[in-house]
Write an enzyme that holds these catalytic residues in place. Structure first.
Site: not given
Ligand code: COA
Length: 259
Positions: A113, A110
């Site tokens: 991301e 994440g």
């Protein structure tokens, strides 16, 4: 507004958001995601802010979604978590102001991301990027399967997602993920310089360029070019366009009002 899991400071029109859970390398749990969701709204509504820098406290940028928080999730809870993550990534991606990632350490899962939702990624020599989700029995769930391929190409994205390998800052620059690599001690000052440089440009035009370039991605070429035409002529209704061109002809710096 004050936050529990992030630090938020505004200086010279630049909002610095520091993810602040250094004990777990700034892993993203729901609390961080809710704080990020709130801070995005605060940044968008504050006209004194011209750009945003995202970074992490300590030796990590963000070492991924919080594995401890995810380990016992039901499928329904996992759906809510991925939806929340997607909405945060989209809100950074769609923010009208430029967003710069200052990657000080691990940007995994994440965390990587989150960098992919930023307009520019700058890294210290200590940065490490990777999508290790498949090694945990899941897949990237905050947009990585799509945005990574868009930025580095499908072959490299597939290699990173399938292998779960970590890459260093130089390799990340080589594949076009990172814009520039700096020594750790100068990362923030260099990224602040980059933020100031981009903020000196016409803010209405920057927001329009960002919107058209992001939105055009999933459209046919005709629809995307239509978006460009709409935005281009719309800017001639702004004071910024008049000021930018007048300043050029008068050989002075423009004084933009974001209007
Ligand atoms: N979620 C929850 N906790 C995490 C975490 C994550 N994504 N990443 C790191 N942590 C925690 C560790 O559990 C550890 O906690 P502890 O001190 O209570 O044991 C602490 O952060 C420090 O991490 P540690 O693994 O001891 O540091 P390291 O320098 O040896 O390794 C990493 C660093 C980033 C390589 C390693 O922590 C790692 O692989 N993290 C997971 C990355 C990942 O898979 N992210 C995607 C999740 S979907």
């Amino acid at each position: 507004m004050s936050y529990n899991t992030i630090k938020f400071e505004i200086s010279d029109g630049i909002a610095a958001i520091t993810i602040n859970r250094p004990d777990v390398l700034n892993a993203l749990n729901a609390d961080v995601l809710y704080d990020l969701s709130s801070v995005v709204k605060e940044v968008e509504s504050d006209d004194s802010i011209g750009s945003v820098i995202l970074t992490g406290e300590g030796r990590s940028f963000v070492a991924g979604a919080d594995i401890d928080a995810m380990k016992n999730m039901t499928t329904l809870e996992a759906l809510k978590f991925t939806e929340l993550g997607h909405s945060i990534m989209c809100s950074f991606e769609n923010m009208s102001k430029p967003v710069l990632a200052a990657v000080n350490g691990f940007a995994l899962g994440g965390g990587m991301e989150l960098t992919l939702a930023c307009d520019f990624i700058y890294a210290s020599t200590k940065a490490r990027f990777g999508q290790p989700e498949v090694s945990l029995g899941i897949i990237p769930g905050f947009g990585g399967t799509q945005r990574l391929a868009y930025v580095v190409g499908i072959n490299k994205a597939r290699e990173l997602v399938f292998s779960c390998d970590m890459i260093d800052a130089d390799e990340a620059k080589r594949i076009g993920l990172v814009a520039e690599v700096f020594e750790p001690e100068e990362l923030m000052s260099k990224v602040i310089e980059k933020a100031k440089a981009v903020m000196s440009k016409g803010p209405c035009a920057l927001a329009a360029a960002k919107r058209v370039m992001n939105k055009g991605r999933g459209l046919s070429i005709d629809a995307a070019l239509n978006l460009e035409r709409e935005a281009f002529h719309g800017l001639f209704g702004t004071q910024d366009q008049k000021e930018g061109m007048k300043a050029f002809l008068e050989k002075r710096k423009p004084d933009y009002k974001n209007q």
